[in-house]
Design a protein around this motif. Structure first.
Motif, mmCIF file in Angstrom:
data_model
loop_
_atom_site.group_PDB
_atom_site.id
_atom_site.type_symbol
_atom_site.label_atom_id
_atom_site.label_comp_id
_atom_site.label_asym_id
_atom_site.label_seq_id
_atom_site.Cartn_x
_atom_site.Cartn_y
_atom_site.Cartn_z
ATOM 1 N N SER A 63 0.826 -1.205 0.000
ATOM 2 C CA SER A 63 0.000 0.000 0.000
ATOM 3 C C SER A 63 0.858 1.252 0.000
ATOM 4 C CB SER A 63 -0.889 0.016 1.240
ATOM 5 O OG SER A 63 -1.515 1.279 1.354
ATOM 6 N N GLU A 64 0.412 2.236 -0.756
ATOM 7 C CA GLU A 64 1.084 3.539 -0.662
ATOM 8 C C GLU A 64 0.127 4.570 -0.071
ATOM 9 O OE1 GLU A 64 2.437 5.034 -4.389
ATOM 10 O OE2 GLU A 64 0.451 5.017 -5.287
ATOM 11 N N PHE A 65 -0.793 4.073 0.727
ATOM 12 C CA PHE A 65 -1.760 4.971 1.355
ATOM 13 C C PHE A 65 -1.071 5.962 2.288
ATOM 14 C CE2 PHE A 65 -4.646 6.152 4.766
ATOM 15 C CZ PHE A 65 -5.723 6.621 4.038
ATOM 16 N N TYR A 66 -0.083 5.485 3.045
ATOM 17 C CA TYR A 66 0.585 6.339 4.019
ATOM 18 C C TYR A 66 1.839 6.958 3.423
ATOM 19 C CZ TYR A 66 -2.480 3.806 7.032
ATOM 20 O OH TYR A 66 -3.598 3.274 7.584
ATOM 21 N N HIS A 67 2.117 8.162 3.869
ATOM 22 C CA HIS A 67 3.329 8.816 3.394
ATOM 23 C C HIS A 67 4.503 8.350 4.241
ATOM 24 C CE1 HIS A 67 1.125 11.404 0.696
ATOM 25 N NE2 HIS A 67 0.222 11.510 1.650
ATOM 26 N N THR A 68 4.907 7.135 4.003
ATOM 27 C CA THR A 68 6.033 6.613 4.773
ATOM 28 C C THR A 68 7.290 6.637 3.914
ATOM 29 O OG1 THR A 68 5.396 4.424 4.083
ATOM 30 C CG2 THR A 68 4.640 5.114 6.244
#
Ligand SMILES: [Zn+2]
Length: 212
Positions: A63-68
């Motif tokens: 997932s790239e939902f979070y800006h990690t």
């Protein structure tokens, strides 16, 4: 991050840690909120002998939902690659994140990665690798935009999750793990109580803390 990014990372890690044993899976980048990564495959029967099977249709989703950071996403990919390796080599493990999985996780984390296990039971069973106190954090953003943070007694995680689903106007919430000593003075809650935090603090938390 694209499927191509995952493919490149995968190729590097496959050589570095898994002796190039893993075939290339199908890669998917999605926006899943709850699941940072996922490995799946199909089990098919192999011949007529009972108990003989092989796996096929390997897929890794991240997932790239979070800006990690890339480092966190690579840790998620490695987590899924451990599942892949265990499935591919038909290794028996004690559970989804059992003994074998944890041995791999510890070995890779000793090399600087941030691999975690996500299920509640697995998390509670985790033996801390350092003496540092670990804190379970709950970050909630309400529908009015206000953000709250609390340190949670881990035994109450499931209970609090139920309360969020049933009672709370939460737009989003996340479980986080940290050993940051700034939380030492916070008392661990068993109910939905939190400190108001600013949007900036929220962003910093999401980028710096391990999301479970
Ligand atoms: Zn897993």
């Amino acid at each position: 991050m694209t499927a191509q990014t995952l493919r490149e990372w995968f190729t590097t890690f496959n050589a570095q840690y898994f002796g190039n044993t893993l075939p290339e899976p199908h890669f998917v980048v999605n926006h899943a909120k709850r699941t940072l990564g996922q490995f799946s495959c199909h089990k098919v029967r192999c011949g007529l002998l009972p108990g003989r099977w092989k796996t096929t249709g390997y897929t890794i989703k991240v997932s790239e939902f979070y800006h990690t950071s890339d480092h966190d996403r690579q840790s998620v990919l490695l987590h899924e690659m451990i599942h892949f390796y265990i499935a591919y080599t038909q290794t028996r493990d004690t559970s989804a994140h059992g003994k074998v999985f944890r041995q791999w996780m510890q070995r890779l984390n000793a090399d600087g990665w941030n691999i975690t296990v996500t299920s509640r039971n697995a998390m509670l069973a985790t033996v801390p690798t350092t003496d540092k106190q670990q804190y379970l954090l709950l970050a909630i953003r309400l529908s009015n935009g206000k953000c709250y943070l609390s340190v949670v007694n881990p035994a109450y995680r499931h209970h609090l999750e139920q309360m969020i689903h049933n009672h709370c106007q939460a737009d989003e919430f996340h479980w986080l793990r940290t050993n940051d000593s700034r939380y030492a003075g916070w008392s661990a809650v068993r109910t939905l109580r939190g400190k108001h935090i600013t949007q900036d603090e929220w962003e910093r938390l999401m980028s710096e803390t391990v999301i479970l």
